[in-house]
Write an enzyme that holds these catalytic residues in place. Structure first.
Site, mmCIF file in Angstrom:
data_model
loop_
_atom_site.group_PDB
_atom_site.id
_atom_site.type_symbol
_atom_site.label_atom_id
_atom_site.label_comp_id
_atom_site.label_asym_id
_atom_site.label_seq_id
_atom_site.Cartn_x
_atom_site.Cartn_y
_atom_site.Cartn_z
ATOM 1 C CB SER A 138 -6.879 -55.126 53.851
ATOM 2 O OG SER A 138 -6.539 -55.025 55.219
ATOM 3 C CE1 TYR A 151 -11.858 -56.899 55.741
ATOM 4 C CE2 TYR A 151 -9.516 -57.074 56.222
ATOM 5 C CZ TYR A 151 -10.603 -56.321 55.814
ATOM 6 O OH TYR A 151 -10.437 -54.991 55.482
HETATM 7 P P1 NAD Z 1 -17.671 -49.265 55.473
HETATM 8 O O1 NAD Z 1 -18.423 -50.233 56.311
HETATM 9 O O2 NAD Z 1 -17.609 -47.814 55.840
HETATM 10 O O3 NAD Z 1 -18.207 -49.302 53.968
HETATM 11 C C1 NAD Z 1 -18.526 -50.501 53.348
HETATM 12 C C2 NAD Z 1 -19.350 -50.184 52.131
HETATM 13 O O4 NAD Z 1 -19.683 -51.417 51.510
HETATM 14 C C3 NAD Z 1 -20.673 -49.487 52.451
HETATM 15 O O5 NAD Z 1 -20.986 -48.584 51.402
HETATM 16 C C4 NAD Z 1 -21.665 -50.638 52.482
HETATM 17 O O6 NAD Z 1 -22.999 -50.242 52.210
HETATM 18 C C5 NAD Z 1 -21.096 -51.492 51.360
HETATM 19 N N1 NAD Z 1 -21.511 -52.882 51.409
HETATM 20 C C6 NAD Z 1 -21.433 -53.758 52.434
HETATM 21 N N2 NAD Z 1 -21.948 -54.943 52.051
HETATM 22 C C7 NAD Z 1 -22.353 -54.799 50.767
HETATM 23 C C8 NAD Z 1 -22.958 -55.668 49.812
HETATM 24 N N3 NAD Z 1 -23.286 -56.928 50.112
HETATM 25 N N4 NAD Z 1 -23.226 -55.179 48.586
HETATM 26 C C9 NAD Z 1 -22.945 -53.896 48.267
HETATM 27 N N5 NAD Z 1 -22.353 -53.029 49.116
HETATM 28 C C10 NAD Z 1 -22.074 -53.489 50.352
HETATM 29 O O7 NAD Z 1 -16.222 -49.918 55.327
HETATM 30 P P2 NAD Z 1 -14.796 -49.333 54.910
HETATM 31 O O8 NAD Z 1 -13.938 -49.398 56.109
HETATM 32 O O9 NAD Z 1 -14.920 -48.059 54.157
HETATM 33 O O10 NAD Z 1 -14.304 -50.499 53.955
HETATM 34 C C11 NAD Z 1 -14.240 -50.375 52.563
HETATM 35 C C12 NAD Z 1 -13.220 -51.377 52.036
HETATM 36 O O11 NAD Z 1 -11.939 -51.044 52.553
HETATM 37 C C13 NAD Z 1 -13.503 -52.817 52.442
HETATM 38 O O12 NAD Z 1 -13.194 -53.678 51.364
HETATM 39 C C14 NAD Z 1 -12.541 -53.031 53.590
HETATM 40 O O13 NAD Z 1 -12.182 -54.378 53.736
HETATM 41 C C15 NAD Z 1 -11.363 -52.201 53.121
HETATM 42 N N6 NAD Z 1 -10.443 -51.819 54.192
HETATM 43 C C16 NAD Z 1 -10.871 -51.075 55.248
HETATM 44 C C17 NAD Z 1 -9.952 -50.741 56.231
HETATM 45 C C18 NAD Z 1 -10.333 -49.895 57.418
HETATM 46 O O14 NAD Z 1 -9.504 -49.758 58.319
HETATM 47 N N7 NAD Z 1 -11.515 -49.305 57.452
HETATM 48 C C19 NAD Z 1 -8.634 -51.156 56.134
HETATM 49 C C20 NAD Z 1 -8.252 -51.914 55.041
HETATM 50 C C21 NAD Z 1 -9.164 -52.234 54.073
#
Ligand code: NAD
Length: 256
Positions: A138, A151
């Site tokens: 991130s 985080y």
């Molecule tokens: P999201 O909530 O859409 O997806 C998260 C996914 O992780 C889902 O498929 C969920 O079922 C799964 N998950 C959650 N807990 C779990 C567990 N204990 N075991 C297995 N699967 C699990 O989130 P996102 O925004 O797509 O985030 C995905 C990644 O990207 C994360 O690591 C997040 O930190 C990172 N990220 C997101 C952003 C953003 O702005 N959305 C920015 C930077 C980084």
């Protein structure tokens, strides 16, 4: 480009993980999905690419389930060529108010799970002398924000883990890199938009505008498709010597 390869993408039933799984499937990779929620909906999106799709329901906070997921991928799909560590959760509170159980869950799911998947997948990759590990960190792996101690600690940690593992693999055909997205409009971020709308007494559109204006100079959300395209690049031969990077795709967030 990825015909004959297999990819295991954690947390790929929604958001960024699903976007990356779709991009890899479009290039011909067989996919093992992971995550909770709408599993059938995610599978249905991958299926038209016709390379094959499975799902494993491992909880990324449980090392034994993670081991079973990697072994199942190797057994059912033949091997694990591309590993995308994407599963992640968020909780916002100041350190003194941070629930201990949330701290432990964020460190386990956002950081330790990537150690466990790599611990089990790297031996096969090294043996075949080809592999790709892509860790979804991130902008918070590079800079901090208040209220996100767990985080930010986990994401800085995964950037460090990426560099260390990349060096261990440096003379092999296995590369390890991190992608550092800025704001992407996924369920994880929509929760923060909702919290801001409630806090500021504004509508959804205004809450999104304020969220972006605070951190992301482009004033546009990064998309899962853009991150999928970078994952495809990192999986290809042009990236053979991209090793240990933490590549921000963040609309200028960390350039400030
Ligand atoms: P999201 O909530 O859409 O997806 C998260 C996914 O992780 C889902 O498929 C969920 O079922 C799964 N998950 C959650 N807990 C779990 C567990 N204990 N075991 C297995 N699967 C699990 O989130 P996102 O925004 O797509 O985030 C995905 C990644 O990207 C994360 O690591 C997040 O930190 C990172 N990220 C997101 C952003 C953003 O702005 N959305 C920015 C930077 C980084």
């Amino acid at each position: 480009m990825l015909k004959g390869k297999t990819a295991l993408v954690t947390g790929s039933t929604s958001g960024i993980g699903l976007g990356i799984a779709l991009a890899l499937a479009r290039e011909g990779a067989r996919i093992m999905l992971n995550g909770f929620g709408d599993v059938e909906g995610a599978k249905a999106q991958i299926r038209p690419f016709d390379a094959g799709v499975l799902h494993h329901g491992a909880d990324m906070s449980k090392p034994a389930e993670i081991e079973d997921m990697v072994k199942t991928c190797e057994r059912e799909l033949g091997r694990c060529d591309i590993l995308v560590n994407n599963a992640g959760i968020q909780h916002v509170a100041n350190v003194e108010d941070f629930p201990v159980e949330r701290w432990d869950a964020i460190i386990a799911i956002n950081l330790s799970s990537a150690f466990h998947t790599m611990h089990h997948a790297l031996p096969g990759m090294k043996q075949r002398n080809w592999g790709r590990v892509i860790n979804i960190a991130s902008a918070h792996g590079l800079v901090a924000s208040a209220g996100k101690s767990a985080y930010v600690a986990a994401k800085h940690g995964i950037v460090g883990l990426t560099k260390s593992a990349a060096l261990e693999c440096a003379t092999t055909g296995v590369t390890v890199n991190a992608i550092c997205p800025g704001w992407v409009l996924t369920p994880l971020v929509q929760k923060q938009v909702d919290a801001r709308a409630a806090r500021d007494g504004v509508d959804d559109a205004e809450a999104k505008r304020r969220l972006l204006a605070e951190k992301q100079p482009s004033l546009q959300f990064v998309t899962p498709e853009q991150l999928g395209a970078l994952a495809v690049f990192l999986s290809g031969p042009a990236a053979d010597n991209v090793r240990g990077v933490a590549w921000n795709v963040d609309g200028g967030w960390v350039a400030q």
